[in-house]
Design an enzyme around this catalytic site. Structure first.
Site, mmCIF file in Angstrom:
data_model
loop_
_atom_site.group_PDB
_atom_site.id
_atom_site.type_symbol
_atom_site.label_atom_id
_atom_site.label_comp_id
_atom_site.label_asym_id
_atom_site.label_seq_id
_atom_site.Cartn_x
_atom_site.Cartn_y
_atom_site.Cartn_z
ATOM 1 N N SER A 268 0.828 -1.197 0.000
ATOM 2 C CA SER A 268 0.000 0.000 0.000
ATOM 3 C C SER A 268 0.869 1.256 0.000
ATOM 4 O O SER A 268 1.751 1.397 -0.844
ATOM 5 C CB SER A 268 -0.959 -0.038 1.192
ATOM 6 N N ASP B 269 -5.768 -2.981 -3.124
ATOM 7 C CA ASP B 269 -4.696 -2.669 -2.169
ATOM 8 C C ASP B 269 -3.963 -3.905 -1.657
ATOM 9 O O ASP B 269 -4.575 -4.883 -1.231
ATOM 10 C CB ASP B 269 -5.318 -1.917 -0.991
#
Length: 778
Positions: free
Chosen positions: A79, A317
């Site tokens: 991320s 993500d």
């Protein structure tokens, strides 16, 4: 003065807007690495915190007589941490500056920049029915905004949060294509700045990994007893890059790096899922070409590409399933070169440790009066917060188990030393100590010692030889798997079975001779294929040199340094042969046909590695370095070198081959607000603004981003100084007052660098200066 590398495997967690804080830390890692490189090259010192790190390395050498080089060589991120990892890797491999990324985070990581144009509210009447919600969130006296936002930022945060609340609902408010564009522009800005020297030595690889979640998943086949095969859906995906200085001109095409950075940061609900089409649109708008597109997609989506579905892959993500990507970094430890002594560290950046999520606001209680999570708290926690925030205990316990095996092996070899040296002494008599160790003699003595150890082991040799064979087969499978470019479902299992069948057919599974010891076929096989034994022997010799001869003081320092450098040069001969890079450009074709023709693959591996040529080079280099040592020191190393087969027979079966290629435990260090107490106590709650609004806080205010970025640099400097100082050799330490002074100077240097840039809150830098003066006594 001997040389030593402090190698860092850096793991960067996700953190949403705390990406700005993590960038401050990675920027200090970049600056410290530049200072280390310049120190070793003898270049003039730079300015700012980099000059402080340079003086730290000089003081380290003066205190310990060891020239330390800082070398981040493995980077894994998820991320927001993945974005910072990608840009740090690009800076390390190219020599480019990280300053353009600072500008992107400060200027562009803002709600007004990130909102999709189609999602923006067009007037204050947009979603008029949402006005009560806006009032509850933003304007009610004593509400959430008044409680959590500093007075000087409330107007800015109130305006931007109002826009966000009144933007489109039930669709991600942020623009995926816009974010891809920002990342690409930052990458281009880095390339446009004057590049310095590359920060990796020649022959040194850097591995970069970012985790991604494959939303739809791809099918993986598993072997069972009944049924023979099953299929399961795999959602975990890791996008990896490998750079080798001396072979590669760049880490990767900028489009591929941006692809990885954008994919890993597709935070659910905030950004739309990412796919190849988004990348194509962004590049088309900028009229940029992506020449390696097909090869890249085939590499990261091997199964989907083979089925014609790579274009339809949907990525979200990376922190959804792997917020702390330790596994990728641990896997990359294999096949690392070792040109000098190494202190291996795993350093992980956790921007908000031990902060319990604040979603449990339910008033419902159980029969005992304990508060229970409500409906939405339970759902959000199950699908987002809990998976994302799982502790890394399993990873750390795995590293500790490995380090424990290393310590156990060292204890065993220490206990066996007297008996082994007595046996080797009887085997060679006085010849070993009266003759000079020429290359020819070393080869003859080495073969004689290995044969004697095999015969003396008796029945134990059979299990030892079978374990050696098993480890060689695993090395073959792993090497061919890494070179294989096609779908990997069941590839390793089928290849392992094919190699074992081929070795059985050729009689190579019968390793013991009729009169004891190894059979002639086994001797030939091990001499052409047993790379691990050679690596273990040289690492064992390096340990004996460092813990026995170097510390005894009986040998001239220059002879010890020469022997030390020779050992790692010899080790490089073998470690290079572990890599697929050494095996040639067309080795992927060998891997593709290995299951159908395992005999060809086995023969090609032996021919391309050519271990006998490496042995000849190593014998010549060792003989030259041994001649420089006094007789007693030479005797100690020869006893270790020729006695190693006895040690290996005793330890390899006991430890099942694990922990054998490294003789030093791995150490783990964390960088987080909780670990930095020199200036302000209280951890993330006391220092960071971005933790507000479930870690989205820094997207609402430039003042918040400037605050978090500055604290990231300060915390990064503090922890880097601690980590570097902890690499001092055993028995030596950095004087505490000297360490404190380096921290004070680094903090002040950072303030000097940032004072003209971080001006949104005029009191930010002056206030930090006052804290520095107070903490360090003016």
């Amino acid at each position: 003065m001997r040389q030593k590398e402090l190698r860092i495997a850096l793991v960067c967690y996700g953190g949403i807007s705390l990406a700005v804080y993590m960038h401050g830390i990675t920027k200090e890692i970049w600056r410290a690495t530049r200072a280390s490189r310049n120190f070793h090259a003898g270049d003039p010192p730079a300015s700012g915190s980099q000059s402080v790190y340079r003086e730290l390395f000089e003081a380290f050498a003066a205190q310990s007589q060891v020239k330390l080089r800082l070398l981040p060589d493995i980077i894994a991120g998820a991320s927001a941490g993945g974005i910072n990892g990608v840009f740090l890797a690009q800076a390390l491999t190219s020599g480019q500056s990280l300053e353009p990324l600072t500008r992107m985070w400060l200027e562009c990581a803002d709600i007004d920049q990130l909102l999709d144009p189609d999602a923006r509210p067009f007037s204050r009447f947009t979603k008029f029915w949402a006005q009560p919600l806006v009032w509850l969130l933003l304007r009610r006296p004593g509400g959430a905004l008044d409680r959590s936002v500093a007075p000087e930022a409330r107007a800015e945060v109130r305006t931007k949060l109002s826009r966000l609340v009144r933007a489109r609902w039930f669709a991600p408010p942020f623009s995926g294509t816009g974010f891809s564009g920002l990342l690409y522009e930052a990458m281009e800005a880095m390339a446009a700045t004057p590049a310095g020297r590359r920060l990796l030595p020649l022959g040194q690889p850097l591995d970069l990994f970012v985790t991604v979640t494959d939303f739809r998943g791809h099918l993986e086949r598993l072997r069972l007893n009944s049924p023979a095969e099953v299929v399961e859906t795999e959602h975990r995906l890791s996008i990896g890059f490998r750079y080798l200085r001396g072979r590669d001109d760049s880490l990767a095409d900028p489009a591929e790096l941006v692809f990885a950075a954008r994919a890993t940061a597709s935070f659910p609900g905030a950004f739309p899922p990412f796919n190849v089409a988004e990348m194509d649109r962004m590049l088309a708008r900028r009229e940029r070409h992506w020449p390696g597109r097909e090869a890249f997609l085939q590499r990261i989506f091997p199964q989907q590409y083979a089925e014609g579905e790579a274009e339809s892959a949907v990525l979200i993500d990376g922190s959804v399933l792997a917020n702390a990507p330790f596994a990728q970094a641990i896997d990359a430890l294999r096949n690392r070169p070792a040109h000098r002594e190494i202190d291996r560290r795993f350093v992980y950046i956790d921007p908000k440790p031990d902060i319990v999520g604040g979603m449990d606001q339910s008033r419902e209680r159980d029969a005992m009066g304990q508060r229970l999570p409500g409906f939405f708290s339970t759902i959000f926690g199950a699908i987002s917060d809990i998976p994302r925030e799982q502790p890394i205990r399993d990873n750390l316990e795995g590293i500790e188990r490995r380090s424990s095996r290393v310590r156990q092996m060292r204890a065993i070899t220490d206990a066996l030393r007297a008996e082994v040296e007595e046996t080797v002494g009887k085997l060679f008599g006085y010849t070993l100590f009266l003759d000079s160790p020429t290359p020819q003699r070393l080869t003859k003595w080495r073969n004689k010692a290995q044969d004697r150890a095999a015969h003396m082991a008796g029945f134990a040799y059979a299990s030892y030889a079978q374990l050696k064979l098993a480890t060689i087969i695993e090395d073959m499978v792993d090497t061919l798997r890494r070179a294989h470019r096609g779908p990997r479902a069941l590839y390793a299992e089928r290849l392992r079975e094919a190699i074992r069948t081929e070795l059985h057919r050729s009689g190579m599974d019968r390793l013991s001779g009729k009169g004891g010891g190894a059979s002639d076929e086994a001797i030939l096989f091990f001499r052409t294929q047993d790379l691990g034994f050679r690596i273990r022997r040289l690492r064992f010799l390096a340990r004996r040199l460092g813990e026995d001869i170097a510390q005894s003081g009986r040998a001239p320092p220059e002879a010890v340094v020469a022997m030390h450098e020779t050992l790692y040069a010899c080790l490089a001969q073998y470690l290079d042969r572990e890599t697929t890079d050494h095996l040639g450009q067309n080795f992927a074709d060998i891997a593709a046909g290995a299951i159908d023709d395992p005999g060809m693959a086995i023969a090609e591996l032996a021919e391309r590695r050519d271990l006998r040529s490496a042995d000849a080079i190593v014998d010549e280099q060792l003989a030259g370095a041994l001649a420089l040592l006094p007789r007693e020191s030479r005797r100690s190393l020869l006893l270790a070198y020729l006695g190693f087969p006895f040690y290996d027979i005793a330890t390899l079966p006991l430890l099942q081959g694990e922990g054998q290629n490294e003789y030093d435990p791995i150490k783990v260090d964390r960088i987080s607000p909780d670990d930095c107490q020199s200036l302000r106590h209280g951890g993330a709650e006391a220092t960071l603004k971005g933790i507000q609004f479930n870690s989205f806080g820094a997207f609402f205010s430039r003042a918040y981003r400037e605050n978090d970025y500055l604290w990231g640099r300060l915390h990064g400097a503090e922890r880097l100084i601690d980590i570097i100082a902890s690499a001092m050799p055993a028995g030596t330490t950095f004087p505490p007052h000297l360490l404190a002074d380096f921290k004070r100077r680094a903090f002040l240097a950072i303030c000097d660098e940032e004072e003209a840039v971080l001006t949104t809150d005029p009191e930010l830098v002056p206030g930090i200066r006052r804290e520095i003066e107070s903490a360090f006594g003016g």
